[in-house]
Scaffold this motif. Structure first.
Motif, PDB file in Angstrom:
ATOM      1  N   SER A   1       0.819  -1.206   0.000  1.00 20.87           N
ATOM      2  CA  SER A   1       0.000   0.000   0.000  1.00 20.87           C
ATOM      3  C   SER A   1       0.859   1.266   0.000  1.00 20.87           C
ATOM      4  CB  SER A   1      -0.964   0.001   1.188  1.00 20.87           C
ATOM      5  OG  SER A   1      -0.239  -0.011   2.393  1.00 20.87           O
ATOM      6  N   THR A   2       2.186   1.109  -0.033  1.00 18.64           N
ATOM      7  CA  THR A   2       3.058   2.281  -0.121  1.00 18.64           C
ATOM      8  C   THR A   2       3.910   2.299  -1.379  1.00 18.64           C
ATOM      9  OG1 THR A   2       4.781   1.197   1.168  1.00 18.64           O
ATOM     10  CG2 THR A   2       3.235   2.591   2.380  1.00 18.64           C
ATOM     11  N   GLY A   3       4.077   1.140  -2.035  1.00 21.82           N
ATOM     12  CA  GLY A   3       4.970   1.124  -3.187  1.00 21.82           C
ATOM     13  C   GLY A   3       4.697  -0.012  -4.155  1.00 21.82           C
ATOM     14  N   LEU A   4       5.278   0.136  -5.335  1.00 23.88           N
ATOM     15  CA  LEU A   4       5.156  -0.857  -6.397  1.00 23.88           C
ATOM     16  C   LEU A   4       6.552  -1.228  -6.859  1.00 23.88           C
ATOM     17  CD1 LEU A   4       2.388   0.989  -8.429  1.00 23.88           C
ATOM     18  CD2 LEU A   4       2.057  -0.944  -6.876  1.00 23.88           C
ATOM     19  N   LEU A   5       6.772  -2.504  -7.139  1.00 23.01           N
ATOM     20  CA  LEU A   5       8.055  -2.962  -7.650  1.00 23.01           C
ATOM     21  C   LEU A   5       7.872  -3.330  -9.112  1.00 23.01           C
ATOM     22  CD1 LEU A   5      11.010  -3.556  -6.890  1.00 23.01           C
ATOM     23  CD2 LEU A   5      10.305  -5.922  -6.471  1.00 23.01           C
ATOM     24  N   LEU A   6       8.607  -2.628  -9.974  1.00 18.09           N
ATOM     25  CA  LEU A   6       8.511  -2.845 -11.412  1.00 18.09           C
ATOM     26  C   LEU A   6       9.676  -3.686 -11.891  1.00 18.09           C
ATOM     27  CD1 LEU A   6       7.814   0.832 -12.565  1.00 18.09           C
ATOM     28  CD2 LEU A   6       6.141  -0.951 -12.141  1.00 18.09           C
ATOM     29  N   LEU A   7       9.409  -4.550 -12.849  1.00 19.83           N
ATOM     30  CA  LEU A   7      10.454  -5.278 -13.561  1.00 19.83           C
ATOM     31  C   LEU A   7      10.549  -4.638 -14.935  1.00 19.83           C
ATOM     32  CD1 LEU A   7      12.473  -7.594 -13.970  1.00 19.83           C
ATOM     33  CD2 LEU A   7      10.537  -9.027 -14.648  1.00 19.83           C
ATOM     34  N   ILE A   8      11.726  -4.099 -15.255  1.00 16.48           N
ATOM     35  CA  ILE A   8      11.941  -3.427 -16.531  1.00 16.48           C
ATOM     36  C   ILE A   8      13.094  -4.111 -17.240  1.00 16.48           C
ATOM     37  CG2 ILE A   8      12.496  -1.239 -17.677  1.00 16.48           C
ATOM     38  CD1 ILE A   8      11.451   0.226 -15.195  1.00 16.48           C
ATOM     39  N   THR A   9      12.844  -4.605 -18.442  1.00 15.07           N
ATOM     40  CA  THR A   9      13.928  -5.207 -19.215  1.00 15.07           C
ATOM     41  C   THR A   9      14.742  -4.082 -19.863  1.00 15.07           C
ATOM     42  OG1 THR A   9      12.662  -5.397 -21.259  1.00 15.07           O
ATOM     43  CG2 THR A   9      12.543  -7.266 -19.731  1.00 15.07           C
ATOM     44  N   ARG A  10      15.978  -4.375 -20.151  1.00 17.68           N
ATOM     45  CA  ARG A  10      16.864  -3.385 -20.770  1.00 17.68           C
ATOM     46  C   ARG A  10      16.278  -2.854 -22.079  1.00 17.68           C
ATOM     47  NH1 ARG A  10      21.756  -2.172 -19.353  1.00 17.68           N
ATOM     48  NH2 ARG A  10      22.089  -4.032 -18.124  1.00 17.68           N
ATOM     49  N   GLU A  11      15.650  -3.748 -22.863  1.00 13.93           N
ATOM     50  CA  GLU A  11      15.081  -3.358 -24.157  1.00 13.93           C
ATOM     51  C   GLU A  11      13.925  -2.377 -24.001  1.00 13.93           C
ATOM     52  OE1 GLU A  11      15.165  -6.859 -23.272  1.00 13.93           O
ATOM     53  OE2 GLU A  11      17.240  -6.791 -23.948  1.00 13.93           O
ATOM     54  N   ASP A  12      13.246  -2.400 -22.840  1.00 11.74           N
ATOM     55  CA  ASP A  12      12.089  -1.531 -22.636  1.00 11.74           C
ATOM     56  C   ASP A  12      12.458  -0.155 -22.075  1.00 11.74           C
ATOM     57  OD1 ASP A  12      10.397  -3.429 -23.673  1.00 11.74           O
ATOM     58  OD2 ASP A  12      10.010  -4.353 -21.733  1.00 11.74           O
ATOM     59  N   LEU A  13      13.736   0.044 -21.749  1.00  8.95           N
ATOM     60  CA  LEU A  13      14.194   1.375 -21.349  1.00  8.95           C
ATOM     61  C   LEU A  13      14.253   2.239 -22.606  1.00  8.95           C
ATOM     62  CD1 LEU A  13      16.997   0.350 -18.879  1.00  8.95           C
ATOM     63  CD2 LEU A  13      14.910   1.590 -18.285  1.00  8.95           C
ATOM     64  N   ILE A  14      13.719   3.427 -22.550  1.00 10.60           N
ATOM     65  CA  ILE A  14      13.653   4.256 -23.748  1.00 10.60           C
ATOM     66  C   ILE A  14      14.923   5.076 -23.979  1.00 10.60           C
ATOM     67  CG2 ILE A  14      12.376   6.143 -24.860  1.00 10.60           C
ATOM     68  CD1 ILE A  14       9.836   4.804 -23.641  1.00 10.60           C
ATOM     69  N   PRO A  15      15.446   5.824 -22.990  1.00 17.65           N
ATOM     70  CA  PRO A  15      16.690   6.566 -23.253  1.00 17.65           C
ATOM     71  C   PRO A  15      17.869   5.605 -23.464  1.00 17.65           C
ATOM     72  CG  PRO A  15      15.561   7.439 -21.318  1.00 17.65           C
ATOM     73  CD  PRO A  15      14.898   6.143 -21.670  1.00 17.65           C
ATOM     74  N   SER A  16      18.601   5.786 -24.543  1.00 13.14           N
ATOM     75  CA  SER A  16      19.712   4.874 -24.831  1.00 13.14           C
ATOM     76  C   SER A  16      20.777   4.940 -23.743  1.00 13.14           C
ATOM     77  CB  SER A  16      20.309   5.157 -26.206  1.00 13.14           C
ATOM     78  OG  SER A  16      20.838   6.455 -26.251  1.00 13.14           O
TER      79      SER A  16
END
Length: 130
Positions: free
Chosen positions: A44-59
């Motif tokens: 109820s205070t936070g969210l943990l995201l899984l982000i793959t390298r390919e889904d990061l937008i800034p190179s």
């Protein structure tokens, strides 16, 4: 006796069935940070995201081994299945090797506690949607 730590985690975590986040965007300059990531754990205070390298937008982020430069950034994200936007602050990041990164977003200052607790009740647990 130990010192009092004001940053202690008080909300229980809940492993959730991955919730699709269509984008993660900076509230400071509205630049998109990532697309198509997933919420894998929530409280109820936070969210943990899984982000793959390919889904990061800034190179520059894609080429980096850590995302600590994002800590403290105010962000918002769109939870696709719930058609909901949630905003918060990035509090920590962790490299997971080839899997990508964990990015923790604290949203406790952005929404009332009862709303956050209702969101927790609505998030599906693993297997609940199968």
């Amino acid at each position: 006796m130990g010192s009092t730590n004001t940053n202690k985690r008080v909300a229980p975590r809940k492993e959730v069935s991955p919730i699709h986040v269509s984008y993660l965007t900076s509230l400071d300059d509205f630049a998109k940070i990532a697309k198509d990531c997933e919420i894998v754990e929530a409280s109820s205070t936070g969210l943990l995201l899984l982000i793959t390298r390919e889904d990061l937008i800034p190179s520059a982020l894609r080429k980096n081994l850590n995302l600590d430069c994002l800590i403290g950034d105010r962000v918002f994200m769109h939870l696709e299945e719930m058609n909901l936007e949630v905003s918060g602050v990035i509090t920590r990041t962790q490299l997971l090797g080839k899997k990508g990164f964990y990015v923790a977003v604290d949203y406790s200052d952005e929404a009332p506690q009862y709303w956050r607790e209702c969101l927790m009740d609505l998030l599906p647990t693993p297997g609940e949607l199968d």
